[in-house]
Write a protein that holds these residues in place. Structure first.
Motif, PDB file in Angstrom:
ATOM      1  N   GLY A  26       0.794  -1.233   0.000  1.00  0.00           N
ATOM      2  CA  GLY A  26       0.000   0.000   0.000  1.00  0.00           C
ATOM      3  C   GLY A  26       0.821   1.276   0.000  1.00  0.00           C
ATOM      4  N   PHE A  27       2.145   1.160   0.136  1.00  0.00           N
ATOM      5  CA  PHE A  27       2.997   2.368   0.101  1.00  0.00           C
ATOM      6  C   PHE A  27       3.094   2.883  -1.338  1.00  0.00           C
ATOM      7  N   ASP A  28       3.131   4.207  -1.500  1.00  0.00           N
ATOM      8  CA  ASP A  28       3.467   4.713  -2.837  1.00  0.00           C
ATOM      9  C   ASP A  28       5.001   4.706  -2.982  1.00  0.00           C
ATOM     10  N   ASP A  29       5.487   4.996  -4.202  1.00  0.00           N
ATOM     11  CA  ASP A  29       6.926   4.861  -4.475  1.00  0.00           C
ATOM     12  C   ASP A  29       7.772   5.725  -3.540  1.00  0.00           C
ATOM     13  N   ALA A  30       7.309   6.932  -3.273  1.00  0.00           N
ATOM     14  CA  ALA A  30       8.102   7.839  -2.428  1.00  0.00           C
ATOM     15  C   ALA A  30       8.266   7.249  -1.027  1.00  0.00           C
ATOM     16  N   ARG A  31       7.201   6.624  -0.543  1.00  0.00           N
ATOM     17  CA  ARG A  31       7.273   6.042   0.804  1.00  0.00           C
ATOM     18  C   ARG A  31       8.166   4.801   0.828  1.00  0.00           C
ATOM     19  N   VAL A  32       8.143   4.042  -0.277  1.00  0.00           N
ATOM     20  CA  VAL A  32       9.041   2.879  -0.355  1.00  0.00           C
ATOM     21  C   VAL A  32      10.496   3.358  -0.324  1.00  0.00           C
ATOM     22  N   ALA A  33      10.795   4.369  -1.157  1.00  0.00           N
ATOM     23  CA  ALA A  33      12.175   4.885  -1.185  1.00  0.00           C
ATOM     24  C   ALA A  33      12.580   5.364   0.209  1.00  0.00           C
ATOM     25  N   ALA A  34      11.687   6.088   0.864  1.00  0.00           N
ATOM     26  CA  ALA A  34      12.009   6.633   2.190  1.00  0.00           C
ATOM     27  C   ALA A  34      12.235   5.511   3.208  1.00  0.00           C
TER      28      ALA A  34
END
Ligand SMILES: NC(=O)CC[C@H](N)C(=O)O
Length: 467
Positions: free
Chosen positions: A453-461
């Motif tokens: 459910g994370f978007d890409d920015a949250r995955v990177a973070a």
């Protein structure tokens, strides 16, 4: 299972004399403590440290550490397999004295990689370093092959003063730009000095493509030493950068967009001191055996991805046209091929020729990655595989039909997809053994679930500061 009666390179229990002499030398050099390092299944380097006076005890009796880290995730939560992940049991960490290095970037400290061995003296089936050593030994015994390997290290330099969790590039200017070299110049000079003091042969250090990104390439060694060196190089970069107010990220994707940090793996196979990737009658000087080895790796790239690109963030990096090599294709000096044949400068091919595996990042446990790539190559040798037609240019420009006609497939686009490929790969699973193979599957699925459910920015973070 191997017992301690077999030689453990370096940290041989029962070598107190050597440890005692080393302890005296380290104390003389102002070393207060030893960092004992290994990489877990998720790709996180975990450590224990002991005072220098305890080195002898560490060498003869090991240092305790729970096996639970075999199924730790990058966020420090734990998953389980049939045999791993519970609170019970203990392992002993045995430092490899042959690889002990006084850390130039961390005054007062030395560093050594460890083998993980049970309290009963059995080699731990989850020990990635033991797996790589076993794979290399099998190649020598069964095929008469040896290898030389090097792992490139890319990192992004950020400001340590940035808000926690955020990445603010520490340098400005264009990709490969002189501006960046000047801005990082003092730190890079200290880094070169530290590498020289630690006997790390550096080929080059340069500003890379992405914001704040740099790369260091180092000389090739036998695979276990190359994996050790990759861990040491990162420890060194992190320590030196910190003394310059910088924070470094080796994460596959520091940001959700753009080019990521790779950990390209260079590998050549050798017999009787001869490089099999040069002077042969096949394309680009490969011998038939080197070609089969390369073809074995190419054939297994989709499954290998579960080991070489093990983080949800790896799939932010593994995008077409970003030099990460996301198609099952090979080429000569082709930057978008997953497998690049490097022939080197003319006249030096017998030393330099190698193959570069690109869909590898620094979230990968280097011992697992090298061991699995070698196992795939050996299977290619067993089967006498040949390489298909090579590619030139970017495979991304082909439509799906043309790509299929050329046998070019996109590598997995997500960690669960990679796990499915890995699960179906008997050769890789057999090479790893059931304990490690199950750990790989459980940890990868755990990482995927942790970011559902994370978007890409949250995955990177989520993975920016863990590797
Ligand atoms: N120069 C390069 O090879 C760049 C590699 C690229 N950064 C990667 O993610 O693999």
């Amino acid at each position: 299972m191997t017992s301690l009666a077999d030689p453990v390179p370096g940290g041989r229990p029962g070598e107190p004399g050597r440890a005692a002499a080393l302890t005296a030398e380290l104390t003389e050099r102002g070393v207060r403590g030893i960092v004992l390092a290994y990489v877990d299944t998720a790709g996180v380097t975990r450590v224990k440290t002991v005072p220098t006076a305890r080195l002898e005890s560490a060498v003869t009796r090991g240092v305790g550490m729970s096996p639970v880290f075999d199924t730790f995730l990058a966020d420090d939560s734990v998953v389980t397999t049939d045999v791993l992940g519970g609170p019970d049991g203990d392992l002993r960490l045995y430092p490899d004295l042959d690889r002990l290095v006084v850390l130039a970037g961390q005054p007062g400290w030395a560093w050594a990689p460890v083998d993980r061995i049970s309290q009963e003296g059995e080699r731990h089936p989850g020990c990635a370093r033991t797996f790589l050593r076993r794979t290399v030994a099998r190649a020598a015994e069964r095929y008469g092959l040896a290898f030389r390997a090097a792992i490139e290290v890319e990192w992004a330099a950020g400001l340590d003063s940035a808000p926690p969790g955020e990445f603010v590039p520490a340098v400005s200017g264009p990709a490969y730009g002189a501006i960046r070299q000047v801005e990082l110049g003092d730190c890079a000079a200290d880094l070169l000095a530290a590498f020289a003091a630690q006997d790390v042969a550096v080929d080059q250090v340069h500003p890379e493509y992405a914001a704040g990104q740099f790369e260091v390439s180092v000389g090739a060694l036998d695979p276990v030493a190359a994996a050790d060196r990759s861990v040491l190089v990162r420890q060194t970069i992190r320590a030196v950068a910190r003394r310059h107010g910088l924070r470094v990220s080796f994460a596959p994707a520091v940001s959700a967009e753009g080019v990521g940090n790779g950990g390209h793996l260079h590998l050549s196979s050798w017999r009787d001191g001869r490089n099999l990737h040069a002077g042969g009658e096949r394309r680009y000087g490969m011998t038939p055996e080197a070609e089969s080895f390369a073809a074995g790796v190419l054939a297994r790239l989709p499954a290998l991805t579960a080991v070489t690109a093990p983080s949800p963030a790896s799939y932010l990096r593994l995008r077409p046209s970003q030099w990460a090599g996301v198609f099952t294709a090979w080429g000569h000096e082709t930057r978008e091929a997953a497998l690049r044949m490097v022939t080197g400068t003319s006249g030096r091919a017998d030393q330099d020729a190698n193959m570069e595996v690109k869909p590898v990042d620094l979230a990968a446990n280097p011992y697992l990655a090298l061991g699995c790539v070698i196992a795939a190559g050996l299977d290619g040798v067993d089967r006498g595989l040949s390489l298909p037609e090579e590619i030139t240019g970017d495979p991304a420009r082909h439509g799906p039909d043309e790509a299929a006609a050329r046998g070019v497939r996109r590598l997995p686009r997500s960690l669960p997809e990679a796990v499915e490929e890995f699960r179906a790969d008997e050769v890789l699973r057999a090479a790893l053994g059931p304990v490690l193979a199950d750990a790989v599957i459980a940890v990868r699925l755990g990482e995927a679930a942790a970011v559902a459910g994370f978007d890409d920015a949250r995955v990177a973070a989520a993975y920016r500061w863990v590797y």
